[in-house]
Design a protein around this motif. Structure first.
Motif, mmCIF file in Angstrom:
data_model
loop_
_atom_site.group_PDB
_atom_site.id
_atom_site.type_symbol
_atom_site.label_atom_id
_atom_site.label_comp_id
_atom_site.label_asym_id
_atom_site.label_seq_id
_atom_site.Cartn_x
_atom_site.Cartn_y
_atom_site.Cartn_z
ATOM 1 N N LEU A 83 0.820 -1.207 0.000
ATOM 2 C CA LEU A 83 0.000 0.000 0.000
ATOM 3 C C LEU A 83 0.856 1.262 0.000
ATOM 4 O O LEU A 83 2.013 1.244 0.433
ATOM 5 N N GLN A 84 0.248 2.361 -0.435
ATOM 6 C CA GLN A 84 0.852 3.673 -0.287
ATOM 7 C C GLN A 84 0.558 4.188 1.130
ATOM 8 O O GLN A 84 0.049 3.448 1.979
ATOM 9 N N ASN A 85 0.852 5.476 1.366
ATOM 10 C CA ASN A 85 0.602 6.081 2.680
ATOM 11 C C ASN A 85 -0.876 6.435 2.823
ATOM 12 O O ASN A 85 -1.293 7.581 2.639
ATOM 13 N N VAL A 86 -1.679 5.442 3.146
ATOM 14 C CA VAL A 86 -3.119 5.601 3.313
ATOM 15 C C VAL A 86 -3.500 5.165 4.724
ATOM 16 O O VAL A 86 -2.776 4.391 5.361
ATOM 17 N N PRO A 87 -4.634 5.634 5.255
ATOM 18 C CA PRO A 87 -5.036 5.230 6.603
ATOM 19 C C PRO A 87 -5.159 3.721 6.770
ATOM 20 O O PRO A 87 -4.907 3.189 7.863
ATOM 21 N N GLN A 88 -5.552 3.013 5.699
ATOM 22 C CA GLN A 88 -5.723 1.567 5.787
ATOM 23 C C GLN A 88 -4.425 0.865 6.174
ATOM 24 O O GLN A 88 -4.452 -0.212 6.759
ATOM 25 N N LEU A 115 7.600 -8.779 -5.878
ATOM 26 C CA LEU A 115 6.526 -9.156 -4.959
ATOM 27 C C LEU A 115 6.553 -10.658 -4.704
ATOM 28 O O LEU A 115 6.428 -11.102 -3.558
ATOM 29 N N ARG A 116 6.728 -11.441 -5.750
ATOM 30 C CA ARG A 116 6.756 -12.899 -5.604
ATOM 31 C C ARG A 116 7.897 -13.339 -4.687
ATOM 32 O O ARG A 116 7.715 -14.222 -3.830
ATOM 33 N N LEU A 117 9.043 -12.713 -4.842
ATOM 34 C CA LEU A 117 10.194 -13.066 -4.003
ATOM 35 C C LEU A 117 9.879 -12.847 -2.527
ATOM 36 O O LEU A 117 10.151 -13.712 -1.684
ATOM 37 N N LEU A 118 9.302 -11.685 -2.200
ATOM 38 C CA LEU A 118 9.001 -11.381 -0.803
ATOM 39 C C LEU A 118 7.905 -12.278 -0.245
ATOM 40 O O LEU A 118 7.989 -12.728 0.911
ATOM 41 N N LEU A 119 6.869 -12.549 -1.048
ATOM 42 C CA LEU A 119 5.793 -13.411 -0.574
ATOM 43 C C LEU A 119 6.296 -14.826 -0.322
ATOM 44 O O LEU A 119 5.927 -15.469 0.669
ATOM 45 N N ASP A 120 7.143 -15.321 -1.218
ATOM 46 C CA ASP A 120 7.683 -16.667 -1.056
ATOM 47 C C ASP A 120 8.588 -16.749 0.167
ATOM 48 O O ASP A 120 8.502 -17.688 0.968
ATOM 49 N N ASP A 121 9.479 -15.760 0.296
ATOM 50 C CA ASP A 121 10.455 -15.819 1.386
ATOM 51 C C ASP A 121 9.776 -15.687 2.746
ATOM 52 O O ASP A 121 10.145 -16.373 3.700
ATOM 53 N N SER A 122 8.782 -14.813 2.836
ATOM 54 C CA SER A 122 8.104 -14.581 4.117
ATOM 55 C C SER A 122 6.994 -15.588 4.386
ATOM 56 O O SER A 122 6.478 -15.650 5.503
ATOM 57 N N GLN A 123 6.625 -16.342 3.364
ATOM 58 C CA GLN A 123 5.499 -17.288 3.469
ATOM 59 C C GLN A 123 4.239 -16.568 3.960
ATOM 60 O O GLN A 123 3.572 -16.986 4.906
ATOM 61 N N THR A 124 3.948 -15.490 3.254
ATOM 62 C CA THR A 124 2.803 -14.648 3.609
ATOM 63 C C THR A 124 1.493 -15.411 3.498
ATOM 64 O O THR A 124 1.255 -16.132 2.538
ATOM 65 N N ARG A 125 0.621 -15.219 4.500
ATOM 66 C CA ARG A 125 -0.686 -15.899 4.540
ATOM 67 C C ARG A 125 -1.780 -15.060 3.879
ATOM 68 O O ARG A 125 -2.654 -15.574 3.195
ATOM 69 N N VAL A 126 -1.733 -13.722 4.115
ATOM 70 C CA VAL A 126 -2.733 -12.802 3.562
ATOM 71 C C VAL A 126 -1.997 -11.593 3.006
ATOM 72 O O VAL A 126 -1.056 -11.086 3.631
ATOM 73 N N LEU A 127 -2.442 -11.108 1.846
ATOM 74 C CA LEU A 127 -1.887 -9.911 1.227
ATOM 75 C C LEU A 127 -2.979 -8.852 1.153
ATOM 76 O O LEU A 127 -4.046 -9.090 0.591
ATOM 77 N N ILE A 128 -2.706 -7.682 1.727
ATOM 78 C CA ILE A 128 -3.620 -6.541 1.646
ATOM 79 C C ILE A 128 -2.978 -5.528 0.708
ATOM 80 O O ILE A 128 -1.860 -5.055 0.965
ATOM 81 N N CYS A 129 -3.673 -5.210 -0.397
ATOM 82 C CA CYS A 129 -3.035 -4.401 -1.426
ATOM 83 C C CYS A 129 -3.961 -3.310 -1.944
ATOM 84 O O CYS A 129 -5.179 -3.362 -1.780
ATOM 85 N N ASP A 130 -3.353 -2.325 -2.573
ATOM 86 C CA ASP A 130 -4.099 -1.296 -3.282
ATOM 87 C C ASP A 130 -4.904 -1.958 -4.396
ATOM 88 O O ASP A 130 -4.415 -2.856 -5.091
ATOM 89 N N ALA A 131 -6.146 -1.524 -4.571
ATOM 90 C CA ALA A 131 -7.023 -2.159 -5.558
ATOM 91 C C ALA A 131 -6.450 -2.083 -6.963
ATOM 92 O O ALA A 131 -6.600 -3.017 -7.766
ATOM 93 N N ALA A 132 -5.781 -0.970 -7.289
ATOM 94 C CA ALA A 132 -5.183 -0.848 -8.620
ATOM 95 C C ALA A 132 -4.059 -1.864 -8.811
ATOM 96 O O ALA A 132 -3.909 -2.438 -9.885
ATOM 97 N N LEU A 133 -3.264 -2.101 -7.766
ATOM 98 C CA LEU A 133 -2.167 -3.061 -7.862
ATOM 99 C C LEU A 133 -2.671 -4.489 -7.978
ATOM 100 O O LEU A 133 -1.988 -5.349 -8.535
ATOM 101 N N GLU A 134 -3.881 -4.747 -7.465
ATOM 102 C CA GLU A 134 -4.424 -6.107 -7.577
ATOM 103 C C GLU A 134 -4.567 -6.494 -9.040
ATOM 104 O O GLU A 134 -4.213 -7.613 -9.437
ATOM 105 N N GLY A 135 -5.050 -5.568 -9.854
ATOM 106 C CA GLY A 135 -5.215 -5.874 -11.265
ATOM 107 C C GLY A 135 -3.922 -5.812 -12.050
ATOM 108 O O GLY A 135 -3.712 -6.571 -12.987
ATOM 109 N N GLU A 136 -3.015 -4.906 -11.636
ATOM 110 C CA GLU A 136 -1.799 -4.692 -12.409
ATOM 111 C C GLU A 136 -0.698 -5.703 -12.097
ATOM 112 O O GLU A 136 0.093 -6.048 -12.974
#
Length: 493
Positions: A83-88, A115-136
């Motif tokens: 995410l960017q600098n947003v309240p969420q 992004l894939r490298l960080l998700l794999d290395d951290s074994q992330t369970r949930v990703l919270i992302c900007d809606a625009a980045l979800e599609g891109e």
């Protein structure tokens, strides 16, 4: 003897700042709870024309924590924020900790491979992302994970404009909202609102040694490493900002550093919580919008890259009146030209103070005292970056770890309550970077070969980074091996 007794740094501090302070809190949740108790209806987050008070931030984060628990997140699981600098970002961070999980910040400029490298290395369970980045970006990464037969993280999206109504084209520009989210994606705030009203997550006890965040290094010198920032690290250096920079309780903090960066996490979020101060966010840095926010919300403190202050300095419409309240300014991450400090002070009447730190030190390890002006080195023209902050011990050492005299060139080493315990899933990098062990080579020579320790050390020193080459060499007739011929490194250690 600590660093404060070894060198005359203590004389530079104002009275009342002790070199070895007590730690007021052991984790971020306690810091937040104290702010909530003191001023539940005062502003905690300011975002354009949007405002959340401490009570609303508490309620939102409770819902997000419950949502994460319903998604199967367990204590110690990793939840990433893209995410960017947003309240969420702040709401989700607090919710992640209330669920007992570990937050992984991701630079929103990262693309699919990063992004894939960080998700794999951290074994992330949930990703919270900007809606625009979800599609891109995110959809592509999730598809690649699933194509390999692996379980992809659950995805929750959120819109940059969700908690404010006044669009600012200078900041958001042509940012487009996604045409549609992926099948597995849900809106964070809608899903949180669906949580049963009044439901609270089970209480979670967080120790100072518990991991709070995995903050990945930039990877400029190799593969990014996940620094394990503990709750104790976060709380201690939040206190460092409050005490060393003289933050006033309730004094608004301007969030110009990215929240995914350790400076934004500790110098903005942590500092705001421990000082019960409203945090001002503007999505991402834009000089005009930032000037408006400073003036409108009467910001008193900030820390950011020197490029931020250069941009404000050269903005055609910037006036001394707009920055009248911003009296406590720090900058780190890059050298500061004395000419910039002088020009900024001449135009706005405020001094930019230097700071130095690392992801591994949870932001500041050195800072210039607020009431002092940093000296300039007459030989190089460089502006001093400050003195060790309270609780830090630092020295300049040579390649062999021996302390150097003032004026000599070497490597900065630092220890204290702000230093991380290590890197996530990376024992080798932990041993290389954190002092207390040294590099030793155990050598078995081939039949007929001759070499001595000094020769091998000199060979490695000429070809390796300073922290990699061995300081000690031990010769053995044979190295310990398994039945299949693999070297038993644990026996060598």
């Amino acid at each position: 003897m600590n660093a404060y007794e070894r060198f005359p740094w203590r004389a530079l501090y104002d009275a009342g700042i002790e070199p070895n302070p007590r730690q007021d809190y052991t984790n971020g949740l306690d810091m937040f709870a104290a702010a909530l108790a003191r001023a539940p209806h005062e502003s905690a987050l300011l975002y354009f024309d949007g405002r959340l008070d401490w009570q609303a931030l508490d309620a939102w984060s409770d819902r997000i924590a419950c949502l994460l628990l319903d998604e199967g997140v367990q204590r110690g699981d990793r939840v990433a924020l893209y995410l960017q600098n947003v309240p969420q970002f702040v709401m989700a961070l607090l919710g992640i900790w209330k669920a007992g999980a570990v937050m992984v910040p991701v630079n929103p400029m990262n693309r699919a491979r990063e992004l894939r490298l960080l998700l794999d290395d951290s074994q992330t369970r949930v990703l919270i992302c900007d809606a625009a980045l979800e599609g891109e970006v995110v959809r592509e990464v999730m598809a690649s994970i699933e194509a390999e037969g692996k379980a992809a993280p659950r995805v929750l999206t959120t819109r940059a404009r969700a908690l404010q109504t006044r669009d600012d084209p200078r900041v958001f520009g042509a940012q487009r909202e996604p045409s549609g989210a992926g099948e597995d994606a849900r809106d964070l705030l809608q899903a949180a609102q669906a949580v049963q009203p009044g439901r609270k997550p089970p209480p979670v006890a967080l120790a100072a040694s518990d991991a709070a965040m995995l903050v990945y290094t930039s990877g400029t010198s190799g593969r990014p490493k996940g620094a394990i920032c503990t709750h104790g690290n976060f709380a201690f250096n939040s206190q460092t900002y409050r005490d060393f920079c003289g933050l006033r309780e309730g004094g608004p903090i301007l969030g110009v550093a990215p929240l995914f960066h350790i400076t934004g996490l500790v110098g903005h979020i942590g500092a705001a919580w421990i000082a019960r101060a409203p945090l001002i966010l503007t999505y991402r840095f834009d000089p005009a919008a930032t000037l408006d926010a400073i003036e409108e919300h009467r910001a008193e403190f900030t820390i950011g890259a020197i490029t931020v202050f250069i941009a404000l300095l050269h903005h055609a419409d910037a006036t001394r009146e707009q920055l009248a309240t911003l009296t406590k300014i720090y900058s780190g991450g890059a050298p500061i030209a004395p000419s910039v400090v002088e020009a900024f002070s001449t135009k706005f009447g405020h001094v930019i103070h230097g700071a130095y730190g690392l992801t591994e030190t949870n932001s500041p390890a050195h800072m210039v005292p607020l009431a002092r002006t940093a000296p300039v080195d007459p030989r190089s023209g460089a502006l001093a970056m400050g003195v060790p902050v309270p609780g830090a011990e630092a020295a300049i050492v040579d390649d062999d770890g021996h302390m150097l005299a003032p004026g000599e060139t070497g490597e900065i080493v630092c220890r204290g309550p702000m230093v991380v315990p290590g890197y996530w899933n990376n024992v080798a990098a932990t041993v290389d970077a954190l002092r207390g062990e040294t590099v030793k080579a155990v050598v078995s020579l081939r039949a007929g070969e001759v070499a001595d320790a000094a020769e091998l050390i000199a060979f490695c020193k000429a070809r390796m980074a300073a922290y990699k080459y061995p300081r000690v060499v031990e010769f053995r007739d044979e190295l310990p091996k398994t039945a299949t011929g693999k070297i038993l490194r644990r026996d060598l250690r």
